[in-house]
Design an enzyme around this catalytic site. Sequence first.
Site, PDB file in Angstrom:
ATOM      1  N   GLY A   1       0.831  -1.223   0.000  1.00 48.29           N
ATOM      2  CA  GLY A   1       0.000   0.000   0.000  1.00 48.29           C
ATOM      3  C   GLY A   1       0.852   1.255   0.000  1.00 48.29           C
ATOM      4  O   GLY A   1       0.633   2.164   0.801  1.00 48.29           O
TER       5      GLY A   1
ATOM      6  N   VAL B   1      -2.975  -7.432  -2.250  1.00 39.98           N
ATOM      7  CA  VAL B   1      -2.278  -8.274  -1.263  1.00 39.98           C
ATOM      8  C   VAL B   1      -3.230  -9.194  -0.484  1.00 39.98           C
ATOM      9  O   VAL B   1      -2.781 -10.044   0.275  1.00 39.98           O
ATOM     10  CB  VAL B   1      -1.402  -7.457  -0.270  1.00 39.98           C
ATOM     11  CG1 VAL B   1      -0.096  -7.047  -0.902  1.00 39.98           C
ATOM     12  CG2 VAL B   1      -2.128  -6.274   0.305  1.00 39.98           C
TER      13      VAL B   1
ATOM     14  N   ASN C   1       1.160  -2.523   5.451  1.00 42.80           N
ATOM     15  CA  ASN C   1       0.486  -1.225   5.589  1.00 42.80           C
ATOM     16  C   ASN C   1      -0.829  -1.145   4.813  1.00 42.80           C
ATOM     17  O   ASN C   1      -1.736  -0.418   5.220  1.00 42.80           O
ATOM     18  CB  ASN C   1       1.442  -0.119   5.101  1.00 42.80           C
ATOM     19  CG  ASN C   1       0.724   1.204   4.904  1.00 42.80           C
ATOM     20  OD1 ASN C   1       0.397   1.899   5.859  1.00 42.80           O
ATOM     21  ND2 ASN C   1       0.434   1.558   3.651  1.00 42.80           N
TER      22      ASN C   1
ATOM     23  N   TYR D   1     -13.932  -2.789  10.446  1.00 41.69           N
ATOM     24  CA  TYR D   1     -12.568  -2.236  10.478  1.00 41.69           C
ATOM     25  C   TYR D   1     -11.918  -2.516  11.838  1.00 41.69           C
ATOM     26  O   TYR D   1     -10.773  -2.967  11.917  1.00 41.69           O
ATOM     27  CB  TYR D   1     -12.628  -0.723  10.215  1.00 41.69           C
ATOM     28  CG  TYR D   1     -11.286  -0.045  10.150  1.00 41.69           C
ATOM     29  CD1 TYR D   1     -10.501  -0.128   9.003  1.00 41.69           C
ATOM     30  CD2 TYR D   1     -10.795   0.684  11.239  1.00 41.69           C
ATOM     31  CE1 TYR D   1      -9.261   0.492   8.938  1.00 41.69           C
ATOM     32  CE2 TYR D   1      -9.564   1.311  11.191  1.00 41.69           C
ATOM     33  CZ  TYR D   1      -8.799   1.225  10.037  1.00 41.69           C
ATOM     34  OH  TYR D   1      -7.568   1.839   9.973  1.00 41.69           O
TER      35      TYR D   1
ATOM     36  N   ALA E   1     -12.659  -4.875  13.977  1.00 40.88           N
ATOM     37  CA  ALA E   1     -12.400  -6.320  14.106  1.00 40.88           C
ATOM     38  C   ALA E   1     -11.149  -6.705  13.327  1.00 40.88           C
ATOM     39  O   ALA E   1     -10.319  -7.490  13.806  1.00 40.88           O
ATOM     40  CB  ALA E   1     -13.607  -7.116  13.610  1.00 40.88           C
TER      41      ALA E   1
ATOM     42  N   LYS F   1      -8.541  -4.831  12.535  1.00 39.25           N
ATOM     43  CA  LYS F   1      -7.324  -4.303  13.165  1.00 39.25           C
ATOM     44  C   LYS F   1      -7.094  -4.953  14.532  1.00 39.25           C
ATOM     45  O   LYS F   1      -5.950  -5.102  14.963  1.00 39.25           O
ATOM     46  CB  LYS F   1      -7.409  -2.774  13.282  1.00 39.25           C
ATOM     47  CG  LYS F   1      -7.422  -2.051  11.921  1.00 39.25           C
ATOM     48  CD  LYS F   1      -6.152  -2.280  11.122  1.00 39.25           C
ATOM     49  CE  LYS F   1      -6.047  -1.377   9.896  1.00 39.25           C
ATOM     50  NZ  LYS F   1      -4.830  -1.607   9.106  1.00 39.25           N
TER      51      LYS F   1
ATOM     52  N   ILE G   1      -4.590  10.011  11.283  1.00 38.71           N
ATOM     53  CA  ILE G   1      -3.428  10.455  10.500  1.00 38.71           C
ATOM     54  C   ILE G   1      -3.959  11.164   9.248  1.00 38.71           C
ATOM     55  O   ILE G   1      -4.905  10.683   8.604  1.00 38.71           O
ATOM     56  CB  ILE G   1      -2.541   9.245  10.091  1.00 38.71           C
ATOM     57  CG1 ILE G   1      -2.196   8.348  11.303  1.00 38.71           C
ATOM     58  CG2 ILE G   1      -1.281   9.719   9.380  1.00 38.71           C
ATOM     59  CD1 ILE G   1      -1.346   8.967  12.388  1.00 38.71           C
TER      60      ILE G   1
HETATM   61  P1  NAP Z   1      -4.720   5.520   1.996  1.00 37.37           P
HETATM   62  O1  NAP Z   1      -4.187   6.912   1.821  1.00 37.37           O
HETATM   63  O2  NAP Z   1      -6.094   5.197   1.577  1.00 37.37           O
HETATM   64  O3  NAP Z   1      -3.683   4.499   1.291  1.00 37.37           O
HETATM   65  C1  NAP Z   1      -3.923   3.128   1.282  1.00 37.37           C
HETATM   66  C2  NAP Z   1      -2.865   2.435   0.453  1.00 37.37           C
HETATM   67  O4  NAP Z   1      -3.141   1.025   0.443  1.00 37.37           O
HETATM   68  C3  NAP Z   1      -2.873   2.881  -1.000  1.00 37.37           C
HETATM   69  O5  NAP Z   1      -1.558   2.834  -1.512  1.00 37.37           O
HETATM   70  C4  NAP Z   1      -3.730   1.819  -1.682  1.00 37.37           C
HETATM   71  O6  NAP Z   1      -3.444   1.770  -3.060  1.00 37.37           O
HETATM   72  C5  NAP Z   1      -3.274   0.580  -0.918  1.00 37.37           C
HETATM   73  N1  NAP Z   1      -4.198  -0.548  -0.947  1.00 37.37           N
HETATM   74  C6  NAP Z   1      -5.509  -0.579  -0.611  1.00 37.37           C
HETATM   75  N2  NAP Z   1      -6.016  -1.810  -0.774  1.00 37.37           N
HETATM   76  C7  NAP Z   1      -4.998  -2.591  -1.214  1.00 37.37           C
HETATM   77  C8  NAP Z   1      -4.886  -3.959  -1.561  1.00 37.37           C
HETATM   78  N3  NAP Z   1      -5.928  -4.784  -1.498  1.00 37.37           N
HETATM   79  N4  NAP Z   1      -3.685  -4.425  -1.985  1.00 37.37           N
HETATM   80  C9  NAP Z   1      -2.602  -3.609  -2.070  1.00 37.37           C
HETATM   81  N5  NAP Z   1      -2.650  -2.295  -1.734  1.00 37.37           N
HETATM   82  C10 NAP Z   1      -3.837  -1.802  -1.321  1.00 37.37           C
HETATM   83  O7  NAP Z   1      -4.640   5.067   3.529  1.00 37.37           O
HETATM   84  P2  NAP Z   1      -3.621   5.464   4.702  1.00 37.37           P
HETATM   85  O8  NAP Z   1      -4.294   6.435   5.571  1.00 37.37           O
HETATM   86  O9  NAP Z   1      -2.273   5.769   4.158  1.00 37.37           O
HETATM   87  O10 NAP Z   1      -3.615   4.063   5.488  1.00 37.37           O
HETATM   88  C11 NAP Z   1      -2.519   3.175   5.511  1.00 37.37           C
HETATM   89  C12 NAP Z   1      -2.721   2.190   6.658  1.00 37.37           C
HETATM   90  O11 NAP Z   1      -2.819   2.916   7.886  1.00 37.37           O
HETATM   91  C13 NAP Z   1      -3.996   1.347   6.569  1.00 37.37           C
HETATM   92  O12 NAP Z   1      -3.739   0.027   6.981  1.00 37.37           O
HETATM   93  C14 NAP Z   1      -4.934   2.033   7.540  1.00 37.37           C
HETATM   94  O13 NAP Z   1      -5.913   1.172   8.058  1.00 37.37           O
HETATM   95  C15 NAP Z   1      -3.951   2.500   8.614  1.00 37.37           C
HETATM   96  N6  NAP Z   1      -4.493   3.576   9.435  1.00 37.37           N
HETATM   97  C16 NAP Z   1      -4.717   4.807   8.902  1.00 37.37           C
HETATM   98  C17 NAP Z   1      -5.259   5.802   9.710  1.00 37.37           C
HETATM   99  C18 NAP Z   1      -5.538   7.182   9.202  1.00 37.37           C
HETATM  100  O14 NAP Z   1      -6.103   7.968   9.956  1.00 37.37           O
HETATM  101  N7  NAP Z   1      -5.172   7.526   7.998  1.00 37.37           N
HETATM  102  C19 NAP Z   1      -5.577   5.516  11.044  1.00 37.37           C
HETATM  103  C20 NAP Z   1      -5.337   4.254  11.532  1.00 37.37           C
HETATM  104  C21 NAP Z   1      -4.770   3.286  10.729  1.00 37.37           C
HETATM  105  P3  NAP Z   1      -4.533   1.268  -4.165  1.00 37.37           P
HETATM  106  O15 NAP Z   1      -5.752   2.098  -3.961  1.00 37.37           O
HETATM  107  O16 NAP Z   1      -3.859   1.462  -5.465  1.00 37.37           O
HETATM  108  O17 NAP Z   1      -4.738  -0.163  -3.871  1.00 37.37           O
END
Ligand code: NAP
Length: 246
Positions: A12, A64, A90, A155, A157, A159, A188
Amino acid sequence: MDFKNKAVLVTGASRGIGKEIALSFAKKGANLIINSSRSKEQLEAVKREIESLGCQCYSFLGDVSDYQFVASMFENIYKHFEQVDVLINNAGISHIGLFTETTVTQWKRIIDVNLNSVYNCSYFALPPMIKNHRGNIINISSIWGVTGASCEVAYSASKGGVNSFTKALAKELGPSNIRVNAIACGVIDTDMNTWLSPEEKSELLDQIPLMKMGSSQDVANLCIYLASDESKYITGQIIRLDGGMI
Ligand code: NAP
């Protein structure tokens, strides 16, 4: 510590937290393997940025949560590297909505992308790590996996599963000198939160003692620390990165 000659896989990594993590490791001299499922152009732009820092970078477009895709991605990775030194799980998606309105398709998709992907990548990354008696896995999780969030049951569940996976695997792999930790992010500032209205955003900020969202760089900095020898006695931890929110 620098990461010269280390291979770091970030799933990701086309935008948001994953992109920042990948660039941060590249700035420390690591070779990168990056992935995302759909954003081909964005992923290739990240690859070019990493290469411009003088590091090797291989990109793999695919889902993935798909076991066969991950199997073939690792087959390719092992043509270039003996092992993945640091695996950052990630990739993730969120789903906001009442549990009673969450369809079985939505439920399965969230569990697949957020939890089963962690199984897939860890499963294929581990054999060389175990053989070489070194390795590091960092799972990007969420505080909702610790506390649970209303309207984010699937979500939370998924995590929560990642957090338990982290603790259990760390115990199993400690004797193999492989560390496994998770970062439980709070809010974030990434695309994942663009759905928030200005009012919702301001209400959210009121719940954060540090009164601001975290940045992708904050997450990347913690990943660098967890992957370095400076944290060599830390394993099995769910580290909250949430500005004091919970
Ligand atoms: P984001 O900006 O939406 O980016 C998500 C990334 O994951 C993108 O590169 C997306 O690319 C990729 N992705 C999604 N589904 C995928 C799949 N099936 N296979 C491969 N790649 C995939 O999200 P983010 O905020 O950076 O989040 C990253 C991680 O942090 C996640 O696990 C999220 O749950 C966690 N997190 C984020 C926050 C927050 O507030 N932002 C809070 C808690 C936890 P494509 O669309 O091209 O697949």
